[in-house]
Design a protein around this motif. Structure first.
Motif, PDB file in Angstrom:
ATOM      1  N   ARG A 268      44.162  37.953  53.838  1.00 44.50           N
ATOM      2  CA  ARG A 268      44.320  38.587  52.530  1.00 44.50           C
ATOM      3  C   ARG A 268      42.964  39.107  52.048  1.00 44.50           C
ATOM      4  N   LYS A 269      43.014  40.131  51.217  1.00 47.79           N
ATOM      5  CA  LYS A 269      41.806  40.691  50.620  1.00 47.79           C
ATOM      6  C   LYS A 269      41.380  39.818  49.439  1.00 47.79           C
ATOM      7  N   VAL A 270      40.103  39.438  49.434  1.00 52.68           N
ATOM      8  CA  VAL A 270      39.588  38.581  48.366  1.00 52.68           C
ATOM      9  C   VAL A 270      38.510  39.345  47.602  1.00 52.68           C
ATOM     10  N   THR A 271      38.721  39.501  46.293  1.00 52.47           N
ATOM     11  CA  THR A 271      37.773  40.222  45.440  1.00 52.47           C
ATOM     12  C   THR A 271      37.246  39.293  44.357  1.00 52.47           C
ATOM     13  N   PHE A 272      35.917  39.212  44.245  1.00 56.11           N
ATOM     14  CA  PHE A 272      35.299  38.372  43.225  1.00 56.11           C
ATOM     15  C   PHE A 272      34.944  39.230  42.008  1.00 56.11           C
ATOM     16  N   LYS A 273      35.371  38.775  40.834  1.00 55.72           N
ATOM     17  CA  LYS A 273      35.072  39.484  39.589  1.00 55.72           C
ATOM     18  C   LYS A 273      34.270  38.559  38.675  1.00 55.72           C
ATOM     19  N   PRO A 274      32.951  38.786  38.556  1.00 54.99           N
ATOM     20  CA  PRO A 274      32.128  37.920  37.706  1.00 54.99           C
ATOM     21  C   PRO A 274      32.573  37.996  36.244  1.00 54.99           C
ATOM     22  N   ALA A 275      32.263  36.960  35.491  1.00 49.96           N
ATOM     23  CA  ALA A 275      32.573  36.948  34.058  1.00 49.96           C
ATOM     24  C   ALA A 275      31.833  38.094  33.372  1.00 49.96           C
ATOM     25  N   SER A 276      32.485  38.729  32.418  1.00 53.94           N
ATOM     26  CA  SER A 276      31.870  39.854  31.714  1.00 53.94           C
ATOM     27  C   SER A 276      31.905  39.612  30.209  1.00 53.94           C
ATOM     28  N   LEU A 277      31.078  40.355  29.496  1.00 55.38           N
ATOM     29  CA  LEU A 277      31.092  40.278  28.039  1.00 55.38           C
ATOM     30  C   LEU A 277      32.428  40.766  27.495  1.00 55.38           C
ATOM     31  N   GLU A 278      33.056  41.716  28.188  1.00 53.63           N
ATOM     32  CA  GLU A 278      34.365  42.197  27.735  1.00 53.63           C
ATOM     33  C   GLU A 278      35.391  41.062  27.731  1.00 53.63           C
ATOM     34  N   ASP A 279      35.362  40.218  28.769  1.00 54.05           N
ATOM     35  CA  ASP A 279      36.274  39.073  28.808  1.00 54.05           C
ATOM     36  C   ASP A 279      36.022  38.156  27.614  1.00 54.05           C
ATOM     37  N   ALA A 280      34.743  37.903  27.325  1.00 54.98           N
ATOM     38  CA  ALA A 280      34.395  37.030  26.203  1.00 54.98           C
ATOM     39  C   ALA A 280      34.805  37.659  24.875  1.00 54.98           C
ATOM     40  N   PHE A 281      34.577  38.975  24.731  1.00 51.07           N
ATOM     41  CA  PHE A 281      34.921  39.674  23.496  1.00 51.07           C
ATOM     42  C   PHE A 281      36.420  39.560  23.204  1.00 51.07           C
ATOM     43  N   ILE A 282      37.225  39.748  24.242  1.00 51.08           N
ATOM     44  CA  ILE A 282      38.674  39.670  24.067  1.00 51.08           C
ATOM     45  C   ILE A 282      39.089  38.283  23.591  1.00 51.08           C
ATOM     46  N   LYS A 283      38.451  37.244  24.130  1.00 48.26           N
ATOM     47  CA  LYS A 283      38.778  35.889  23.695  1.00 48.26           C
ATOM     48  C   LYS A 283      38.308  35.626  22.267  1.00 48.26           C
TER      49      LYS A 283
END
Length: 294
Positions: A268-283
């Motif tokens: 399977r294809k594995v993609t890593f997505k680091p934490a972003s400020l956008e993720d924090a902003f949404i929360k």
């Protein structure tokens, strides 16, 4: 050294609309301080109060040790403001823009020529001095607007959406210029809708939501306080089935290793997505920066 201090600041417009309520923070010399929030959150109101263009209703704010309400004239010679709607005169050259601004500021012609050369050198505009503003790229036009603000050698620079409408290269050009200004001692407060911009530039940031402080701190603190972490997306390799992608949130290096091993085993294809400020902003505010809550 503290350059800006805000304590319990509030602004209510005629008709009862509360633009700001109980906002407090401080900014040290040489910082880039970012204001984030959705449209109508109170960012521009706050910037205009600190720039002595608007009076607060309650609370206190000082810039360079002077109160914005009782001593604005002591502040104005030491600050510069670039509003969002600022645009150059398209049929003037960059040199003429800056030279005439020097004259308007009261410099002699000889001093204006010297200051114009220095500002243009510092901001990378000298080689474009004789072009028309109409022939400059978006990034260079924005540099020109900021260069005009820098004529007075301000200690504090207020920028409202300084890279709006620029392409990625133009935005990065402005970012580099702003970092260069802080290295020379300037302090910058800017509003932005671009969360990646705040993530790159901000020494500290303030997120306002409906006029109130939703978060105050660093980018890393925003991510940590909201529990935002790395996400890993596992999906079928091209031509290898149609299963839906799986989103995982590993909490340790052992879990990450197990995910990688599983991806190899299951092809399977594995993609890593680091934490972003956008993720924090949404929360923090409960939605994206573009969309208001209903």
């Amino acid at each position: 050294m503290e350059v800006v201090r805000v304590e319990g600041l509030g602004k209510t417009y005629p008709g009862g609309t509360k633009a700001l309520e109980g906002v407090s923070f401080s900014i040290d010399r040489g910082e880039i301080f970012c204001l984030l929030g959705r449209n109508g959150a109170g960012k521009t109101t706050l910037l205009r109060i600190l720039a002595t263009q608007l009076k607060p209703t309650v609370g206190r704010a000082s810039v360079l040790g002077h109160d914005v309400l009782t001593d604005p004239r002591a502040i104005r010679p030491h600050i510069a403001v670039v509003p969002q709607e600022a645009r150059p005169q398209m049929l003037l050259s960059p040199y003429d823009h800056i030279f005439y601004m020097c004259l308007i500021r009261g410099r002699s012609r000889a001093d204006a020529k010297e200051r114009t050369r220095k500002v243009m050198d510092d901001l990378g505009l000298w080689e474009h001095r004789d072009k028309l503003a109409a022939d400059l790229s978006g990034g260079l036009r924005q540099r020109l607007i900021i260069a005009m603000a820098m004529v007075a050698d301000p200690e504090v620079l207020f920028l409202d959406e300084p890279t709006i409408g620029l392409d990625p290269l133009g935005r990065r050009s402005v970012w580099a210029m702003l970092r260069g200004l802080t290295k020379k001692g300037a302090t910058i407060l800017l509003t932005t809708h671009y969360l990646d911009e705040a993530e790159v530039l901000a020494d500290h940031l303030l997120i306002v939501d409906k006029g109130r402080t939703a978060f105050l701190g660093t980018v890393d603190e925003a991510k940590g306080d909201t529990g935002v972490g790395m996400r890993v997306i596992m999906e079928p390799a091209a031509g290898n089935g149609s299963a839906a992608p799986e989103v995982l949130e590993p909490k340790s290096s052992e879990e990450i290793l197990a995910i990688v091993e599983r991806g190899l085993r299951e092809k399977r294809k594995v993609t890593f997505k680091p934490a972003s400020l956008e993720d924090a902003f949404i929360k923090i505010v409960g939605g994206s920066i573009e969309v208001e809550n209903t």
